[in-house]
Design a protein around this motif. Structure first.
Motif, PDB file in Angstrom:
ATOM      1  N   ILE A   1       5.797 -16.391  -3.731  1.00 56.29           N
ATOM      2  CA  ILE A   1       6.587 -16.245  -2.506  1.00 56.29           C
ATOM      3  C   ILE A   1       7.405 -14.957  -2.554  1.00 56.29           C
ATOM      4  O   ILE A   1       7.415 -14.174  -1.599  1.00 56.29           O
ATOM      5  CB  ILE A   1       7.501 -17.473  -2.310  1.00 56.29           C
ATOM      6  N   ASN A   2       8.078 -14.725  -3.669  1.00 56.72           N
ATOM      7  CA  ASN A   2       8.887 -13.517  -3.785  1.00 56.72           C
ATOM      8  C   ASN A   2       8.023 -12.259  -3.829  1.00 56.72           C
ATOM      9  O   ASN A   2       8.434 -11.209  -3.329  1.00 56.72           O
ATOM     10  CB  ASN A   2       9.777 -13.581  -5.026  1.00 56.72           C
ATOM     11  N   GLY A   3       6.842 -12.350  -4.402  1.00 58.02           N
ATOM     12  CA  GLY A   3       5.942 -11.204  -4.436  1.00 58.02           C
ATOM     13  C   GLY A   3       5.512 -10.786  -3.040  1.00 58.02           C
ATOM     14  O   GLY A   3       5.545  -9.599  -2.699  1.00 58.02           O
ATOM     15  N   PHE A   4       5.113 -11.759  -2.223  1.00 57.43           N
ATOM     16  CA  PHE A   4       4.742 -11.437  -0.843  1.00 57.43           C
ATOM     17  C   PHE A   4       5.933 -10.874  -0.077  1.00 57.43           C
ATOM     18  O   PHE A   4       5.803  -9.915   0.684  1.00 57.43           O
ATOM     19  CB  PHE A   4       4.184 -12.666  -0.121  1.00 57.43           C
ATOM     20  N   GLY A   5       7.101 -11.467  -0.285  1.00 58.87           N
ATOM     21  CA  GLY A   5       8.303 -10.969   0.380  1.00 58.87           C
ATOM     22  C   GLY A   5       8.636  -9.550  -0.025  1.00 58.87           C
ATOM     23  O   GLY A   5       8.995  -8.718   0.812  1.00 58.87           O
ATOM     24  N   LEU A   6       8.501  -9.247  -1.324  1.00 56.65           N
ATOM     25  CA  LEU A   6       8.785  -7.885  -1.796  1.00 56.65           C
ATOM     26  C   LEU A   6       7.797  -6.866  -1.238  1.00 56.65           C
ATOM     27  O   LEU A   6       8.178  -5.753  -0.886  1.00 56.65           O
ATOM     28  CB  LEU A   6       8.762  -7.842  -3.321  1.00 56.65           C
ATOM     29  N   VAL A   7       6.521  -7.247  -1.171  1.00 57.79           N
ATOM     30  CA  VAL A   7       5.520  -6.323  -0.626  1.00 57.79           C
ATOM     31  C   VAL A   7       5.814  -6.055   0.849  1.00 57.79           C
ATOM     32  O   VAL A   7       5.816  -4.896   1.296  1.00 57.79           O
ATOM     33  CB  VAL A   7       4.089  -6.870  -0.818  1.00 57.79           C
ATOM     34  N   ILE A   8       6.094  -7.112   1.604  1.00 56.07           N
ATOM     35  CA  ILE A   8       6.370  -6.937   3.037  1.00 56.07           C
ATOM     36  C   ILE A   8       7.633  -6.115   3.246  1.00 56.07           C
ATOM     37  O   ILE A   8       7.638  -5.126   3.987  1.00 56.07           O
ATOM     38  CB  ILE A   8       6.471  -8.313   3.733  1.00 56.07           C
ATOM     39  N   ALA A   9       8.718  -6.512   2.589  1.00 54.24           N
ATOM     40  CA  ALA A   9       9.985  -5.788   2.754  1.00 54.24           C
ATOM     41  C   ALA A   9       9.872  -4.362   2.226  1.00 54.24           C
ATOM     42  O   ALA A   9      10.402  -3.425   2.833  1.00 54.24           O
ATOM     43  CB  ALA A   9      11.113  -6.536   2.044  1.00 54.24           C
ATOM     44  N   GLY A  10       9.183  -4.185   1.105  1.00 55.39           N
ATOM     45  CA  GLY A  10       9.026  -2.853   0.534  1.00 55.39           C
ATOM     46  C   GLY A  10       8.225  -1.922   1.429  1.00 55.39           C
ATOM     47  O   GLY A  10       8.517  -0.728   1.508  1.00 55.39           O
ATOM     48  N   LEU A  11       7.211  -2.451   2.095  1.00 59.88           N
ATOM     49  CA  LEU A  11       6.410  -1.621   2.999  1.00 59.88           C
ATOM     50  C   LEU A  11       7.142  -1.329   4.307  1.00 59.88           C
ATOM     51  O   LEU A  11       6.899  -0.296   4.944  1.00 59.88           O
ATOM     52  CB  LEU A  11       5.069  -2.283   3.286  1.00 59.88           C
ATOM     53  N   LEU A  12       8.041  -2.233   4.695  1.00 64.42           N
ATOM     54  CA  LEU A  12       8.774  -2.016   5.943  1.00 64.42           C
ATOM     55  C   LEU A  12       9.761  -0.849   5.849  1.00 64.42           C
ATOM     56  O   LEU A  12      10.030  -0.184   6.848  1.00 64.42           O
ATOM     57  CB  LEU A  12       9.515  -3.290   6.354  1.00 64.42           C
ATOM     58  N   VAL A  13      10.292  -0.599   4.656  1.00 67.02           N
ATOM     59  CA  VAL A  13      11.260   0.499   4.507  1.00 67.02           C
ATOM     60  C   VAL A  13      10.625   1.849   4.852  1.00 67.02           C
ATOM     61  O   VAL A  13      11.146   2.566   5.720  1.00 67.02           O
ATOM     62  CB  VAL A  13      11.891   0.495   3.096  1.00 67.02           C
ATOM     63  N   PRO A  14       9.510   2.259   4.215  1.00 68.23           N
ATOM     64  CA  PRO A  14       8.937   3.553   4.621  1.00 68.23           C
ATOM     65  C   PRO A  14       8.401   3.560   6.052  1.00 68.23           C
ATOM     66  O   PRO A  14       8.480   4.591   6.731  1.00 68.23           O
ATOM     67  CB  PRO A  14       7.828   3.820   3.602  1.00 68.23           C
ATOM     68  N   VAL A  15       7.895   2.430   6.529  1.00 71.58           N
ATOM     69  CA  VAL A  15       7.374   2.386   7.900  1.00 71.58           C
ATOM     70  C   VAL A  15       8.497   2.610   8.905  1.00 71.58           C
ATOM     71  O   VAL A  15       8.388   3.451   9.809  1.00 71.58           O
ATOM     72  CB  VAL A  15       6.636   1.050   8.157  1.00 71.58           C
ATOM     73  N   PHE A  16       9.599   1.866   8.757  1.00 76.90           N
ATOM     74  CA  PHE A  16      10.728   2.041   9.672  1.00 76.90           C
ATOM     75  C   PHE A  16      11.328   3.443   9.543  1.00 76.90           C
ATOM     76  O   PHE A  16      11.762   4.031  10.531  1.00 76.90           O
ATOM     77  CB  PHE A  16      11.810   0.979   9.419  1.00 76.90           C
ATOM     78  N   ALA A  17      11.361   3.975   8.317  1.00 73.51           N
ATOM     79  CA  ALA A  17      11.896   5.323   8.117  1.00 73.51           C
ATOM     80  C   ALA A  17      11.018   6.365   8.812  1.00 73.51           C
ATOM     81  O   ALA A  17      11.541   7.277   9.471  1.00 73.51           O
ATOM     82  CB  ALA A  17      12.010   5.633   6.628  1.00 73.51           C
ATOM     83  N   LEU A  18       9.708   6.243   8.680  1.00 72.20           N
ATOM     84  CA  LEU A  18       8.809   7.207   9.328  1.00 72.20           C
ATOM     85  C   LEU A  18       8.871   7.095  10.843  1.00 72.20           C
ATOM     86  O   LEU A  18       8.786   8.105  11.552  1.00 72.20           O
ATOM     87  CB  LEU A  18       7.381   7.016   8.829  1.00 72.20           C
ATOM     88  N   ILE A  19       9.028   5.880  11.348  1.00 77.30           N
ATOM     89  CA  ILE A  19       9.180   5.706  12.799  1.00 77.30           C
ATOM     90  C   ILE A  19      10.474   6.371  13.263  1.00 77.30           C
ATOM     91  O   ILE A  19      10.514   7.034  14.296  1.00 77.30           O
ATOM     92  CB  ILE A  19       9.144   4.208  13.163  1.00 77.30           C
ATOM     93  N   SER A  20      11.528   6.224  12.470  1.00 75.63           N
ATOM     94  CA  SER A  20      12.814   6.838  12.810  1.00 75.63           C
ATOM     95  C   SER A  20      12.733   8.362  12.748  1.00 75.63           C
ATOM     96  O   SER A  20      13.238   9.062  13.633  1.00 75.63           O
ATOM     97  CB  SER A  20      13.890   6.334  11.848  1.00 75.63           C
ATOM     98  N   ILE A  21      12.100   8.901  11.712  1.00 77.02           N
ATOM     99  CA  ILE A  21      11.987  10.355  11.552  1.00 77.02           C
ATOM    100  C   ILE A  21      11.125  10.957  12.654  1.00 77.02           C
ATOM    101  O   ILE A  21      11.449  12.000  13.214  1.00 77.02           O
ATOM    102  CB  ILE A  21      11.412  10.701  10.159  1.00 77.02           C
ATOM    103  N   GLY A  22      10.011  10.293  12.968  1.00 77.19           N
ATOM    104  CA  GLY A  22       9.074  10.810  13.971  1.00 77.19           C
ATOM    105  C   GLY A  22       9.406  10.408  15.385  1.00 77.19           C
ATOM    106  O   GLY A  22       8.578  10.572  16.282  1.00 77.19           O
TER     107      GLY A  22
END
Length: 188
Positions: free
Chosen positions: A8-29
């Protein structure tokens, strides 16, 4: 129980970890993540070169970030040791139902390890885009500040909950391993 909480924590970490660069790139672009990648690359293209051209031997070797020789003389030995000898990993392997499940689990874990540079290294490069060298003396604060800057408040709460769950899960795994080693290796 350790396997369930780790999953459960592994899936949560992968999802949350991938959301950080995605949201950052959306914000930058400004809504376009591809444009965000271009802007981050244009800001510091040297950060995308992982292998240092400097020699790993002799004078100046301490300046090399990752000399090519280290890949074969240091990192591979270290990784083989960790993935084949670490008690918490071996305990999970020995707790599997059969050999086929162990092989599937290890292959799946290996595939997930491919995401680590995207989650950690790329997020660090994005952090450099946002903060520059202002946090050079305090590099441990780059990722938390990036999370705070790009994630919405409700998603920050999810991120913190997943991180705390992973920390507690790791602690539980260590206690379980220590109890197993003591009861089967020493007491028995």
């Amino acid at each position: 129980m350790v396997a369930y909480t780790d999953t459960i924590n592994g899936f949560g970490l992968v999802i949350a970890g991938l959301l950080v660069p995605v949201f950052a790139l959306i914000s930058i672009g400004y809504g376009n993540p591809i444009e965000g990648i271009k802007l981050v690359f244009e800001n510091s293209p040297e950060k995308f070169n992982m292998i240092s051209r400097e020699t790993g031997i002799g004078e100046g070797a301490r300046n090399a970030i990752l000399p090519f020789e280290v890949l074969f003389m240091g990192l591979m030995i270290n990784q083989i040791y960790f993935w084949t000898m670490h008690q918490s990993i071996i305990q999970r392997v020995l707790g599997a139902v059969n050999l086929k499940e162990v092989q599937k689990g290890l292959l799946y874990t290996g595939l997930l390890k491919i995401l680590v540079p995207l989650i950690i290294v790329f997020s660090g490069i994005i952090g450099f885009y946002y903060f520059g060298e202002s946090l050079y003396d305090n590099p441990d604060s780059v990722y938390p500040l990036l999370v705070k800057k790009v994630l919405p408040l409700w998603l920050t709460g999810f991120f913190v909950a997943v991180m705390m769950g992973a920390i507690l899960s790791t602690f539980n795994s260590a206690l379980n391993s220590a109890a197993t080693v003591f009861s089967l290796g020493i007491y028995k």
